[in-house]
Scaffold this active site. Structure first.
Site, mmCIF file in Angstrom:
data_model
loop_
_atom_site.group_PDB
_atom_site.id
_atom_site.type_symbol
_atom_site.label_atom_id
_atom_site.label_comp_id
_atom_site.label_asym_id
_atom_site.label_seq_id
_atom_site.Cartn_x
_atom_site.Cartn_y
_atom_site.Cartn_z
ATOM 1 N N GLU A 194 -69.947 -96.710 75.066
ATOM 2 C CA GLU A 194 -69.146 -97.658 75.854
ATOM 3 C C GLU A 194 -70.072 -98.830 76.338
ATOM 4 O OE1 GLU A 194 -68.081 -93.400 77.147
ATOM 5 O OE2 GLU A 194 -70.092 -94.541 76.880
ATOM 6 N N GLU A 212 -80.224 -94.918 73.405
ATOM 7 C CA GLU A 212 -80.466 -96.143 73.143
ATOM 8 C C GLU A 212 -78.758 -97.041 72.962
ATOM 9 O OE1 GLU A 212 -82.856 -96.472 69.437
ATOM 10 O OE2 GLU A 212 -83.217 -94.563 69.957
#
Length: 406
Positions: free
Chosen positions: A357, A353
């Site tokens: 990053e 999800e």
């Protein structure tokens, strides 16, 4: 950022849920087979009315529900969350016929839902999504693959995102509700680190029609973003629940374990580490609650808050569980120990999800976009990428972050 505290009723409800998870749901989870859908567990979640709450609760109540279940039974939390993730697009964008057919079954725990976005070459990069919806008369034929899909291949229906080509990039993607018995749809289970079911799907000319669309053609990523903006803070709540369970186990262990003429908790190095674990957990918990409350208020900064909450909570949970294992020593590495279980569970939320990053990318773009107007003559540097590339605002390109295991 606004301060936040739970009310007495909310705290008491969470305590009841933690007890329910440990006493009623954990035994059912223990009877399940790792990597397989646990239908008796889903049925219990439906019988207890907890699946219903996934569809009727706001973001904050959803977070409290997921955190409390995660504390006592991660398998129950994940089973509940996956039902919500797979079926929420039906609730928000489905037709009356789609809702009437599937949502009562999902709420009762009789039908298993799945959210099918990620592909072998398209996890965080939405523009790389390649599953093709090839026109065929009044409908389409789906050709391609999905990978890292939770509940696959055992789900009863899938929310599937495919390229219909109305525009380049993510703007040419549509969402479909695809029952598992459609001809040409196959799949296989994947053997993963985390114990919940994950698999791949193969689409060999799977027929779909206008009646299977969720929303309008070419608006599939708006459907996905609506779902992820709700569920991202609650992924953080799942992580907080695991962190709190690991912290409490560590407190009990270090208060009782004798070593070096006293108990472990008497050692300053141990006590300071526990204090750090507790402080980070509480900070993550409050950030999750604040993001959820912002969602419920309809605040415009939900994408940034949700990204911050998921980022901090999942990274914190990894830190806390890792240090809990270290303070327990070898006993925590034994198969069946709570921390051995949490150590396997805690890694995936930093990826699915929206990987950490991706969350940082969303946060940074939101911060730069909301800079005050520059003084006359000044030319402040802007980050690369235009606002239209921001996955938090306009799902037209850039790293989307639907990533693996969902």
């Amino acid at each position: 950022m606004t301060g936040f505290a739970l009310g007495v009723d909310q705290e008491e409800w969470c305590a009841r849920l933690r007890t329910l998870a440990a006493e009623r749901l954990a035994p059912l989870a223990g009877k399940g087979e790792p990597g397989r859908v646990n239908r008796p567990l889903l049925a219990a979640l439906g019988e207890l009315g907890l699946l219903e709450r996934v569809f009727t609760s706001g973001a904050l109540d959803l977070c409290l529900l997921r955190e409390s279940l995660a504390y006592g039974c991660t398998e129950a939390e994940t089973a509940l969350a996956l039902q919500g993730l797979g079926a929420h697009p039906v609730l928000r964008a489905g037709s009356d016929a789609q809702r009437d057919r599937w949502l009562p079954e999902v709420r009762a725990g009789r039908a298993v839902a799945a959210f099918a976005l990620s592909e072998p070459g398209a996890g965080s990069d939405a523009a790389a999504l390649a599953l093709a919806a090839v026109p065929d008369g009044a409908g389409w034929r789906l050709r391609g693959e999905k990978c890292w899909i939770s509940n696959a291949p055992e789900a009863d229906f899938y929310t599937v995102f495919a390229r219909t080509g109305e525009a380049p990039g993510a703007k040419g993607v549509s969402a479909f509700l695809v029952p598992a018995d459609r001809p040409g749809l196959g799949g296989e289970a994947l053997d993963m680190l985390s114990p919940h079911p994950i698999g791949s799907l193969a689409f060999d000319g799977v027929p779909v029609g206008p009646e299977d669309l969720l929303g309008l053609p070419g608006q599939g990523f708006r459907v996905a973003m609506d779902t992820l903006n709700l569920f991202r803070p609650s992924v953080g709540a799942f992580a907080v629940g695991m962190a709190r369970a690991a912290l409490d186990a560590t407190l009990a262990h270090t208060a009782a374990r004798t070593a070096f003429g006293g108990v472990l908790g008497d050692l300053q190095a141990v006590a300071h580490r526990v204090a750090e674990m507790a402080t980070r957990t509480e900070a993550a918990r409050l950030l999750v609650y604040a993001a959820a409350a912002a969602h419920d208020r309809g605040s415009p900064d939900v994408p940034r808050r949700a990204a911050m909450a998921k980022l901090l909570a999942t990274e914190t949970a990894q830190y806390v569980v890792d240090h809990a294992v270290q303070l327990h020593g070898a006993v925590a590495l034994r198969r069946g120990h709570l921390l051995e279980h949490l150590y396997r569970e805690v890694r995936a939320p930093r990826i699915y999800e929206g990987a950490s990053e991706v969350q940082r990318t969303i946060i940074a773009k939101e911060l730069y976009r909301n800079l005050p107007a520059a003084p006359r003559g000044a030319e402040p540097a802007a980050p690369s990428g235009s606002p239209s590339e921001d996955p938090a605002r306009d799902p037209s390109g850039g790293p989307f972050g639907a990533a693996v295991a969902r």
